[in-house]
Design a protein around this motif. Structure first.
Motif, PDB file in Angstrom:
ATOM      1  N   ALA A  92     100.206  32.479 100.163  1.00 31.32           N
ATOM      2  CA  ALA A  92      99.584  31.824  99.004  1.00 31.32           C
ATOM      3  C   ALA A  92      99.035  30.459  99.415  1.00 31.32           C
ATOM      4  CB  ALA A  92     100.608  31.690  97.868  1.00 31.32           C
ATOM      5  N   ALA A  93      99.766  29.775 100.305  1.00 28.01           N
ATOM      6  CA  ALA A  93      99.290  28.473 100.789  1.00 28.01           C
ATOM      7  C   ALA A  93      98.065  28.644 101.689  1.00 28.01           C
ATOM      8  CB  ALA A  93     100.412  27.752 101.530  1.00 28.01           C
TER       9      ALA A  93
ATOM     10  N   ARG B 163      95.298  29.175  99.289  1.00 30.91           N
ATOM     11  CA  ARG B 163      95.031  27.889  98.614  1.00 30.91           C
ATOM     12  C   ARG B 163      94.202  26.973  99.518  1.00 30.91           C
ATOM     13  NH1 ARG B 163     100.119  24.345  99.050  1.00 30.91           N
ATOM     14  NH2 ARG B 163      99.307  24.344 101.176  1.00 30.91           N
TER      15      ARG B 163
ATOM     16  N   GLY C 177     102.790  34.903  97.715  1.00 32.36           N
ATOM     17  CA  GLY C 177     103.937  33.974  97.745  1.00 32.36           C
ATOM     18  C   GLY C 177     105.188  34.583  98.341  1.00 32.36           C
TER      19      GLY C 177
ATOM     20  N   SER D 254     103.294  27.251  99.326  1.00 40.82           N
ATOM     21  CA  SER D 254     102.530  27.102  98.085  1.00 40.82           C
ATOM     22  C   SER D 254     103.473  26.525  97.037  1.00 40.82           C
ATOM     23  CB  SER D 254     102.031  28.463  97.620  1.00 40.82           C
ATOM     24  OG  SER D 254     103.119  29.336  97.445  1.00 40.82           O
TER      25      SER D 254
ATOM     26  N   GLU E  10     100.859  27.810  92.295  1.00 37.40           N
ATOM     27  CA  GLU E  10      99.723  28.246  93.101  1.00 37.40           C
ATOM     28  C   GLU E  10      99.728  29.714  93.434  1.00 37.40           C
ATOM     29  OE1 GLU E  10      99.168  25.512  96.472  1.00 37.40           O
ATOM     30  OE2 GLU E  10     100.689  24.370  95.459  1.00 37.40           O
ATOM     31  N   ASP E  11     100.767  30.366  93.065  1.00 42.52           N
ATOM     32  CA  ASP E  11     100.862  31.754  93.448  1.00 42.52           C
ATOM     33  C   ASP E  11     100.282  32.638  92.364  1.00 42.52           C
ATOM     34  OD1 ASP E  11     103.604  33.852  94.492  1.00 42.52           O
ATOM     35  OD2 ASP E  11     101.479  33.984  94.841  1.00 42.52           O
TER      36      ASP E  11
END
Ligand SMILES: Nc1ncnc2c1ncn2[C@@H]1O[C@H](COP(=O)(O)OP(=O)(O)OP(=O)(O)O)[C@@H](O)[C@H]1O
Length: 479
Positions: free
Chosen positions: A100-101, A104, A150, A437, A441-442
């Motif tokens: 997820a990061a 992002r 995530g 994340s 943000e997920d």
């Protein structure tokens, strides 16, 4: 055993844990667990201590990670601690970041610098790692049920590892597992689904469950055997679906929408009155599973329509959603409610009917929800306009209504897309974000999160609808 969680600070006062680990800060928390960074005193290894507050979730995670130990794309569980009236604490390898990061940061970079996001070679390498992890699960007939960016953690050197097996289920006894004496010692659920008391404290196990008690690596299952087992499982599912009709599973109270009654509708229109995993233990006796699992954006149609007889294919749909998100850096179906989720899928794939998925009319909630005819569905190609025909056709093998038509992980891994130019980049060339994340943000909340919510009715802001009472509940029509 008492299923009530002990207090969350209990980890700091457990002698068996602090004798072996120095506990640092909390690095994350989810619906069922707090995760701490810690250092193993014997050799200084940095690990993650995951304290799980939910009994069933702990069972599932320990069971799945024990079986999957040694799979390169699944998080390593070094050991676990669990004794009566204490929360389970899993000692996991520490992983700095998650997919997820990655998405992002890719999105931020695209916004600032323009361009296409990730290169095809990067996407291929992420996908190969994800598919290899899910393939390991599916070979052991473990369905993860909560695949999302995530829950795909990433090491400093770019290795992706599936994590968070708290919702995983083992679909049936597997001969590799069953024949393993060592595994039997750690097995927490017997063949009838009865749970036994977990062992008091389990030390590091040297023998991977995928090894025999002699420590020899087991022979990998052949491809033919793998497909044979998957086919067998699919056949079983068809049989079960037929049995469903007789046993009136359609009216079972475990379906998320089916639990609504007309009187509840008056009070609380469509807010999800449902029973979560607690019910699943009961349903185990009939081989049923709850449809209330996973995170909405990644949840397949069979679960959205309340199926309790599903298989590995639920993970394949989620995989397709993750793949699409890597390509576009946007979630494919970002539903704001469960009905909205179904509606988004319908707008892309067209209406769900017998033509696209024979047997779908038997889904518990099929007759309860109907949408106006979507004359020209957007199609996957409409969602990803700048991508090649090859990638679109691969995605379509995962994002399709009929679970039986979805490609297996093995078929995906063997697809020419992954081995042709541009080639997947080496793992060492993948971008690894410095952090995880954040919670926002997920993806959106899970089924169980609704329990503590005051609003977010499924129907808020959804436009006109016709609700008709029926003898067993109600139907909803979106004209
Ligand atoms: N092995 C690990 N290394 C580092 N951080 C981790 C690790 N496992 C989990 N975390 C962190 O802890 C958070 C919660 O962990 P996890 O998602 O496994 O718990 P959960 O309660 O099962 O979550 P969820 O609400 O998603 O079901 C993760 O989002 C992540 O930030």
């Amino acid at each position: 055993m008492d299923k009530q969680p002990a207090t969350s600070w209990s980890i700091h006062t457990r002698p068996e844990i602090i004798a072996k680990y120095e506990i640092f800060e909390r690095v994350g928390s989810g619906a069922y667990a707090d995760v701490y960074r810690a250092r193993r005193l014997s050799d200084g290894l940095i690990v993650a201590l995951k304290e799980i507050f939910d009994y069933q979730s702990a069972f599932r995670e320990i069971d799945a990670l024990t079986i999957l130990n040694g799979s390169p794309n699944v998080v390593v569980m070094h050991e676990y601690f669990w004794r009566e009236e204490e929360n389970a604490v899993l000692v996991l390898e520490f992983l700095r970041s998650d997919l997820a990061a990655v998405i992002r940061d890719g999105k931020r970079k695209k916004k600032v610098e323009g361009g296409d996001g990730f290169s095809v070679g990067e996407i291929k390498r992420w996908m190969i790692q994800i598919l290899t992890g899910v393939d390991a699960c599916h070979r052991n007939l473990i369905v993860h049920r909560d695949l999302k960016p995530g829950n795909m953690l990433i090491s400093d050197d770019g290795v992706l590892k599936l994590a968070d097996f708290g919702q995983a289920r083992i679909l049936m006894e597997h001969d590799i597992v069953a024949s393993d004496e060592n595994q039997q010692a750690y097995k927490l659920e017997d063949k009838d689904g009865e749970t036994s008391e977990p062992p008091e404290v389990i030390p590091d196990y040297e023998n991977s469950p995928r090894q025999g008690s002699d420590g020899q690596e087991r022979e990998a299952m052949s491809k033919d055997e793998y497909f044979r087992q998957v086919e067998e499982l699919k056949a079983k599912q068809v049989v079960r679906d037929d049995t469903d009709k007789d046993s009136n599973v359609h009216d079972g109270d475990i379906s998320c929408l089916a639990t609504c009654t007309v009187s509840e509708m008056d009070d609380d229109l469509g807010r999800n009155s449902f029973s979560y995993d607690a019910d699943e233990a009961v349903d185990d006796t009939q081989g049923l599973m709850t449809s209330c699992v996973g995170t909405r954006w990644f949840r397949p149609p069979e679960l959205l329509y309340g199926s309790t007889m599903y298989g590995l294919e639920v993970d394949l749909w989620s995989l397709g959603c993750v793949f699409a998100e890597l390509l576009s850096l946007e979630p494919l179906f970002p539903g704001i409610s469960d009905i909205d989720q179904i509606s988004r899928v319908t707008n892309v794939l067209g209406n769900l009917n017998e033509e696209v998925w024979p047997g779908c009319v038997d889904l518990p909630d099929y007759k309860s929800i109907s949408f106006a005819k979507v004359e020209s569905p957007l199609g996957i190609e409409g969602c990803l306009p700048n991508h090649s025909g090859d990638v679109i056709s691969l995605l379509k093998k995962l994002i399709c209504y009929d679970p039986a038509s979805r490609a297996t992980t093995m078929e995906m891994l063997n697809d020419k897309y992954l081995s042709e130019e541009p080639l997947p980049v080496p793992v060492s060339e993948l971008y690894v974000p410095p952090t995880m994340s954040g919670p926002d943000e997920d993806s959106p909340r899970k089924w169980n999160d609704y329990r503590e919510m005051d609003s977010d009715s499924d129907f808020d802001g959804f436009g006109p609808m016709n609700v008709k009472p029926t003898s067993s509940g109600f139907t909803i029509e979106f004209p």
